[in-house]
Write an enzyme that holds these catalytic residues in place. Structure first.
Site, mmCIF file in Angstrom:
data_model
loop_
_atom_site.group_PDB
_atom_site.id
_atom_site.type_symbol
_atom_site.label_atom_id
_atom_site.label_comp_id
_atom_site.label_asym_id
_atom_site.label_seq_id
_atom_site.Cartn_x
_atom_site.Cartn_y
_atom_site.Cartn_z
ATOM 1 C CB VAL A 1 -5.239 3.487 -4.901
ATOM 2 C CG1 VAL A 1 -4.036 2.607 -4.687
ATOM 3 C CG2 VAL A 1 -6.526 2.722 -4.624
ATOM 4 C CE LYS B 1 0.228 -3.031 1.782
ATOM 5 N NZ LYS B 1 -1.218 -3.000 2.081
#
Length: 618
Positions: free
Chosen positions: A461, A416
């Site tokens: 997740v 990121k």
């Protein structure tokens, strides 16, 4: 109770001895009858007399032989091939001893008598012992048939053999093997412990319906990950619960069984073999040295601690601000490595004085800096905290490492940081810039390791999806096309450690994360693996991209080249040229400004990281 159990055991052994006495006498008579083709009247009286005359000696010798072969000490409820071989050996020895006695005493008996005697004795002894097991098993199966779960076993090899046998023999397992599948044409159509091998993997959906299968067990511990994924892709559509043997080492160690089965999870659907790491390089890097890990209670930090602890560090210093998980990793390491010198400290990397004192006291030689705020949406709502913790915290630890002459400093970064659209990624890019700047000004080797998402981490997740499925849904996905690179935590950390071993200073190591995975597919597969149907039992709801979230992540910026290392999974990004003095001045200004809790901190960050393109700049 103990006396009663001992008496019952003695009684069982006594009954076995009495049975064997009758078996010896009966075998002698049956041997003569067989020798004379079933005509008892044709047996010479001389043979009958000699057989009975010395039967006492034969009985005593046979019981001694059986005792030495543990035929009175075995648990016949669980008898297998070993016990059967002992029965055969005991019968052969008994016949051999009887023949030797007859020859020595010059007693004439037909030569075939000894063969018939040994065979009859073996059959009678085996019948006596295995009939108990057979009757008990039959009664148990009839009793439990109604409550049993129907199981389909994939794999008719050694692991499948042991698994099916354990299911059929155990009184505690309420399962019934309905059928077996195996891709081997030679095995198909044959039986394994009375269960037919019905065909190959393509037959699984039809067999599940035909036999009402509730659970599929994959007994292929040495199969490559790609093959396991192919089988899972077939199985997951059946709606059955799935379990599999986790690894070939269980088979080698004889640990294969129901207890070693694990739930099939989404990790198995990555469809690739685990990343292999040169452990010797890591060993040479950390053995005997003082290792400091910041963020040691987190998902990545704690795994770094585990893997470093395996390679005999001289001392391990663990730092974290969160006490609960840090306490957990402390207890785990103390239990597994009682002789390891472990120091666990609750401290914030943002505390300059605290970092200074820790480095001064323990003088670490290698630092793994995993402490950071990593949750993208939370950092979007608290951008100043992302700057304080990630940027200033890293800077303070880097300064302490430089001042106290740490040999090597490894920063845990993220994909990121490449062309970031969120404040978390932007702050990690600044951390990489700090590393590169100080590497040029210090004797310490400063490096960064950049990788994508890890399965099972605190911010992953997967735990969220599992909780949502357990609650009956819905499963929330931000966008149908969003993709991410995934790697397991142990894989990522082992590559981090190896990258640290390769370090010469200034590198940004980039881990090869394999093929990207669509999050929507991940959610769908996890629902299927849980035995539910997506869209029917549990729905998938798309909630829209969160602030700062991209549809896909990148591992390289345009300016960075890519250089290979000895490990094909680890690459090196070429450092980007920058004005280091100007950068350090910007850091000083950022440090003074962020503590005022400004609302426009993103603008300041963007001045330092021009590739940062946030959706909002206020």
């Amino acid at each position: 109770m103990k006396i009663l159990e001992e008496n019952q055991l003695l009684l069982k052994k006594l009954l076995l001895v009495i049975y064997d006495v009758f078996a010896v006498v009966l075998s002698s008579m049956m041997a003569l009858i067989l020798r004379f083709e079933g005509n008892y009247s044709a047996i010479p009286q001389e043979y009958l007399d000699q057989s009975l005359q010395y039967s006492f000696i034969v009985i005593v010798v046979t019981i001694v032989i059986f005792y030495l072969l543990r035929l009175y000490g075995s648990l016949w409820s669980y008898a297998g091939a070993t016990e059967l071989m002992n029965i055969v050996a005991g019968s052969v020895l008994s016949a051999g001893v009887q023949m030797a006695v007859m020859v020595l005493l010059d007693m004439k008996m037909p030569r075939s008598y000894y063969v018939f005697y040994g065979g009859c004795l073996c059959i009678l002894v085996a019948l006596g012992r295995y009939s108990y097991w057979a009757v008990k098993t039959l009664i148990r199966r009839q009793k439990d048939a109604a409550s049993c779960t129907n199981v389909l076993v994939v794999g008719a090899g050694e692991a499948g053999n042991m698994l099916v046998r354990e299911i059929r023999n155990s009184r505690h397992i309420k399962k019934r093997v309905a059928c077996i599948v195996d891709d081997s044409k030679i095995k198909q159509g044959n039986y394994l412990h009375g269960v037919k091998i019905m065909g190959g993997r393509e037959e699984i959906p039809g067999l599940v319906k035909k036999y009402g299968v509730d659970e599929i067990m994959i007994a292929l511990p040495s199969a490559p990950a790609k093959e396991i994924k192919q089988i899972l892709d077939i199985c997951k559509e059946t709606g059955c619960e799935m379990k599999r043997l986790p690894g070939v080492y269980q088979l080698v160690n004889g640990e294969v069984g129901i207890s070693t089965l694990k739930e099939v999870d989404v990790n198995d659907l990555l469809g690739r073999d685990p990343v292999k790491v040169d452990l010797s390089a890591i060993l040479d890097c950390v053995a005997g040295k003082t290792i400091l890990v910041t963020g040691g209670g987190g998902s990545i930090g704690s795994e770094i601690c585990r893997q470093v602890a395996e390679h005999n560090p001289g001392r391990m210093v663990i730092i974290d601000i969160y006490e609960n998980t840090t306490y957990d990793i402390q207890n785990e390491l103390k239990r597994k490595y009682p002789n390891l010198d472990i120091v666990v400290l609750i401290a914030s990397v943002r505390n300059t004085k605290r970092m200074e004192l820790i480095f001064q006291k323990y003088r670490p030689e290698i630092v793994y800096h995993a402490a950071a705020h990593k949750h993208v949406p939370l950092m979007e709502d608290s951008p100043n905290e992302a700057v304080k913790n990630n940027v200033l915290g890293t800077w303070k630890v880097v300064q302490a490492a430089d001042r106290w002459k740490v040999r090597r400093f490894v920063l845990i970064s993220t994909d990121k940081a490449v062309n970031p659209t969120n404040i978390m990624g932007a702050t990690k890019r600044i951390c990489e810039m700090i590393i590169q700047t100080y590497n040029n000004r210090s004797k310490t080797e400063f490096v960064a390791v950049r990788f994508g998402n890890v399965l099972g981490s605190n911010g992953s997740v997967i735990p969220l999806f599992k909780r949502q499925i357990a609650q009956g849904g819905p499963v929330t996905v931000t966008h149908p096309d969003i993709i991410r690179y995934f790697m397991t935590i142990p894989e990522a950390v082992s590559l981090v450690l190896q990258a640290g071993a390769y370090a010469k200073g200034g590198e940004i190591f980039i881990l090869d994360m394999g093929e990207p995975v669509k999050i929507a597919d991940l959610a769908r597969n996890l629902i299927l693996l849980s035995g539910h149907k997506p869209g029917e039992d549990i729905s998938i709801v798309y909630t829209g991209l969160r602030p700062g979230e991209k549809l896909f992540e990148e591992m390289l910026m345009e300016e960075e080249g890519l250089q290979d290392t000895e490990n094909e999974m680890i690459h090196i990004g070429k450092p980007i040229q920058m004005d280091e003095d100007h950068f350090l001045m910007q850091l000083e200004n950022l440090k003074d400004y962020v503590v005022q809790e400004p609302e426009d901190i993103r603008k300041w960050v963007q001045e330092i990281v021009p590739t940062y393109h946030p959706e909002r700049l206020q």
